[in-house]
Enzyme design. Structure first.
Site, PDB file in Angstrom:
ATOM      1  N   ASP A  15       5.961  54.862  12.186  1.00 49.02           N
ATOM      2  CA  ASP A  15       7.118  55.615  12.693  1.00 49.02           C
ATOM      3  C   ASP A  15       7.843  54.821  13.780  1.00 49.02           C
ATOM      4  O   ASP A  15       7.472  53.683  14.095  1.00 49.02           O
ATOM      5  CB  ASP A  15       6.694  57.021  13.155  1.00 49.02           C
ATOM      6  CG  ASP A  15       5.770  57.024  14.366  1.00 49.02           C
ATOM      7  OD1 ASP A  15       5.674  56.006  15.071  1.00 49.02           O
ATOM      8  OD2 ASP A  15       5.129  58.070  14.616  1.00 49.02           O
ATOM      9  N   GLU A  57       5.894  53.252  16.338  1.00 48.30           N
ATOM     10  CA  GLU A  57       4.958  52.256  15.804  1.00 48.30           C
ATOM     11  C   GLU A  57       3.558  52.833  15.627  1.00 48.30           C
ATOM     12  O   GLU A  57       2.558  52.187  15.909  1.00 48.30           O
ATOM     13  CB  GLU A  57       4.976  51.001  16.695  1.00 48.30           C
ATOM     14  CG  GLU A  57       6.411  50.674  17.120  1.00 48.30           C
ATOM     15  CD  GLU A  57       6.642  49.274  17.598  1.00 48.30           C
ATOM     16  OE1 GLU A  57       7.098  48.475  16.788  1.00 48.30           O
ATOM     17  OE2 GLU A  57       6.377  48.991  18.766  1.00 48.30           O
ATOM     18  N   GLU A  70      11.498  52.041  30.582  1.00 50.73           N
ATOM     19  CA  GLU A  70      11.280  52.729  29.305  1.00 50.73           C
ATOM     20  C   GLU A  70      10.918  54.183  29.559  1.00 50.73           C
ATOM     21  O   GLU A  70      11.458  55.104  28.953  1.00 50.73           O
ATOM     22  CB  GLU A  70      10.146  52.015  28.573  1.00 50.73           C
ATOM     23  CG  GLU A  70       9.729  52.651  27.280  1.00 50.73           C
ATOM     24  CD  GLU A  70       8.490  51.964  26.711  1.00 50.73           C
ATOM     25  OE1 GLU A  70       7.400  52.087  27.299  1.00 50.73           O
ATOM     26  OE2 GLU A  70       8.628  51.302  25.676  1.00 50.73           O
TER      27      GLU A  70
HETATM   28  C1  BGC Z   1       8.388  51.740  21.117  1.00 59.13           C
HETATM   29  C2  BGC Z   1       9.385  51.313  20.061  1.00 59.13           C
HETATM   30  C3  BGC Z   1      10.314  50.250  20.599  1.00 59.13           C
HETATM   31  C4  BGC Z   1       9.539  49.106  21.223  1.00 59.13           C
HETATM   32  C5  BGC Z   1      10.444  48.115  21.942  1.00 59.13           C
HETATM   33  C6  BGC Z   1       7.677  50.520  21.616  1.00 59.13           C
HETATM   34  O1  BGC Z   1       6.786  50.911  22.598  1.00 59.13           O
HETATM   35  O2  BGC Z   1       7.458  52.623  20.573  1.00 59.13           O
HETATM   36  O3  BGC Z   1      10.151  52.409  19.673  1.00 59.13           O
HETATM   37  O4  BGC Z   1      11.124  49.776  19.568  1.00 59.13           O
HETATM   38  O5  BGC Z   1       8.625  49.611  22.153  1.00 59.13           O
HETATM   39  O6  BGC Z   1      11.227  48.754  22.898  1.00 59.13           O
END
Ligand code: BGC
Length: 379
Positions: free
Chosen positions: A161, A164, A335
Site C-alpha cells: 500500500d 509500503e 513527515e
Molecule cells: C511512506 C511512503 C513515502 C515514503 C517517502 C514512507 O515512510 O510510508 O508513503 O512515499 O516514506 O516519503
C-alpha cells in the site's frame, strides 16, 4: 523572513536534482530517493504554485525512468500469458535513485506499489491543464502508454500500500489512483490531446470504479484493504482493516466518487472520528506504529483540501494553522509529529533504527502549498 509558503517552494526547488527528480527528504538517510508517489504530489504542488518548469522537469525525469525500465512491462506480459509467477523484482519499482536507477541497497524493500504510477498519470494530466503545456504529452507519449499498459496488467495483483505495508492485499487508495490514471488520460483523449484508445480507457476507469465499489465496501463504508481474488474466491473487503486517511483521495483529488456519494458520506466521518485528533492533526490509521504513529502533516493538509472542496473552509483554515504551528526552527515541515503519538513506546525503536523523523519532507511541504492555494482560492 519568507513565509512558510515561500519557504516550501524553496525547499522543494532545493530538493530537485538536475535530473528533475525530487528527493523525498534531504536529511533522512532512508529517503535519499525519489518516490513516484511523493514526487507526483510535489510536482502538482509546484504546478499549483505556478512553478511549471520544476513540475515539467519531474514529469520528464519520470517519463525517462519508466522508459528505461520498460522491458519489465513486456516481460510481465509474457509471464502472465504463460502463467508464470511475477517475482518481486520483475515489477516497476516504487522509488528510484535520483538518476532514475533502481535502488538495490535494501533487497527487502517492498518495491511493488502501483499507486505512484496512477498518481503520476493524474498529476501529468493536471500539469497539462494548469500549465497549458500540451507538447509534453507528445514527448512522453511512449512512457504514458507503458504506464497505462503496466497498470492494466497488474492492478488486480496484491501489492504494497502507499505506506509500503500489507503486500498480501489490494488497497482502496491504490485502486483510486489507478482509476484516476485511466480517467485522466481518457479525458485528455476526449480533448484529442492523446490518442491511446480513449474509449477503452474510459471503460477501464469505470471498471476499476465498479470493482472498488463492489469489493471495498463493508457495512455501508469503505475499508482500506481488499482481499484479492484467489482460486474461486471473489475479491472482498477486509472489514477489520478500518479506514485510512489516504482514502480522502477517493474524493480529492482522484474524484472516484463525489463527496455526497452515500458510501463516502459514511466513510469520511469515520476518518474524522478515528484519525483526526481534536484540535490537532491526522493519523495514518489506528494501528500505525511507525515512529510511534504520530500525526502526519501531509494528511492534515489533505483533509483540509477535502474540507475546502466541500465548503468547510473554516475547518480547513484551522488545519492549516495547526500545520503552521508544527514548523521546526529551521522552517521545515517534518513527515510526522510525535507529541501525541498513538503508540509512544514504539518511537524509540525507529529512532534507533533510522534516526530522527524525516524533516523536511518534500511531500509535507507540497501538501501545505496545495492547501494554501485551495484556501486562497476559496476566500
Ligand atoms: C511512506 C511512503 C513515502 C515514503 C517517502 C514512507 O515512510 O510510508 O508513503 O512515499 O516514506 O516519503
Amino acid at each position: 523572513m519568507p513565509s512558510l509558503y515561500e519557504k516550501s517552494i524553496q525547499i522543494i526547488k532545493k530538493g530537485q536534482y538536475e535530473s528533475g527528480a525530487y528527493i523525498a527528504s534531504p536529511n533522512f538517510p532512508t529517503y535519499q530517493y525519489c518516490w513516484l508517489r511523493d514526487g507526483s504530489f510535489t510536482a502538482y504542488a509546484m504546478d499549483r504554485a505556478g512553478e511549471y518548469s520544476s513540475a515539467d522537469a519531474f514529469f520528464r525525469w519520470a517519463g525517462r525512468t519508466i522508459q528505461k525500465h520498460s522491458d519489465k512491462v513486456e516481460e510481465i506480459e509474457q509471464r502472465l500469458k504463460s502463467g508464470l509467477p511475477i517475482g518481486k523484482d520483475d515489477v516497476l519499482h516504487t522509488r528510484y535513485d535520483l538518476r532514475g536507477e533502481e535502488v538495490t541497497v535494501d533487497s527487502a524493500w517492498g518495491n511493488f506499489q502501483i499507486d505512484g504510477y496512477g498518481t503520476w498519470l493524474w498529476a501529468l494530466a493536471e500539469h497539462v491543464k494548469l500549465s497549458g503545456n500540451e507538447k509534453i504529452l507528445c514527448d512522453l507519449k511512449e512512457s504514458i502508454e507503458i504506464t497505462l499498459h503496466y497498470l492494466d496488467l497488474v492492478w488486480q495483483m496484491p501489492n504494497y500500500d502507499c505506506w509500503e505495508e500489507h503486500p498480501e492485499y489490494l488497497h482502496a487508495y491504490s485502486l483510486a489512483t489507478v482509476f484516476a490514471g485511466f480517467d485522466s488520460m481518457a479525458m485528455l483523449g476526449d480533448l484529442r490531446l492523446i490518442s491511446y484508445g480513449e474509449n477503452c480507457l474510459n471503460d477501464k476507469a469505470e471498471y476499476v470504479k465498479g470493482f472498488l465499489w463492489r469489493s471495498s465496501v463493508s457495512d455501508g463504508k469503505m475499508v482500506k484493504h481488499i482481499w484479492p481474488a484467489r482460486n474461486d474466491e471473489l475479491p472482498k473487503p477486509v472489514p477489520h482493516s478500518g479506514v485510512d486517511a489516504s482514502m480522502i483521495g477517493m474524493v480529492v483529488p482522484y474524484k472516484v466518487f463525489e463527496a455526497d456519494d452515500p458510501v463516502l458520506k459514511r466513510t469520511i466521518p469515520c476518518i474524522e472520528k478515528d484519525l483526526l485528533r481534536p484540535g490537532g492533526g491526522v493519523y495514518r490509521y489506528k494501528a500505525d506504529v511507525y515512529y510511534g504513529g504520530g500525526e502526519w502533516i501531509l494528511l492534515t493538509a489533505w483533509l483540509g483540501w477535502y474540507y475546502v472542496k466541500v465548503g468547510r473552509v473554516t475547518e480547513a483554515k484551522n488545519l492549516m494553522r495547526w500545520i503552521e504551528s508544527q514548523v521546526t526552527p529551521e522552517g521545515f515541515l517534518p513527515e510526522q509529529v510525535s507529541g501525541h503519538a498513538l503508540f509512544p513506546n514504539q518511537y524509540d525503536p525507529w529512532l534507533k533504527k533510522w534516526g530522527p523523523v524525516a524533516s523536511p519532507l518534500l511531500w509535507s511541504h507540497a501538501m501545505y502549498i496545495i492547501l494554501h492555494q485551495e484556501i486562497a482560492q476559496a476566500d
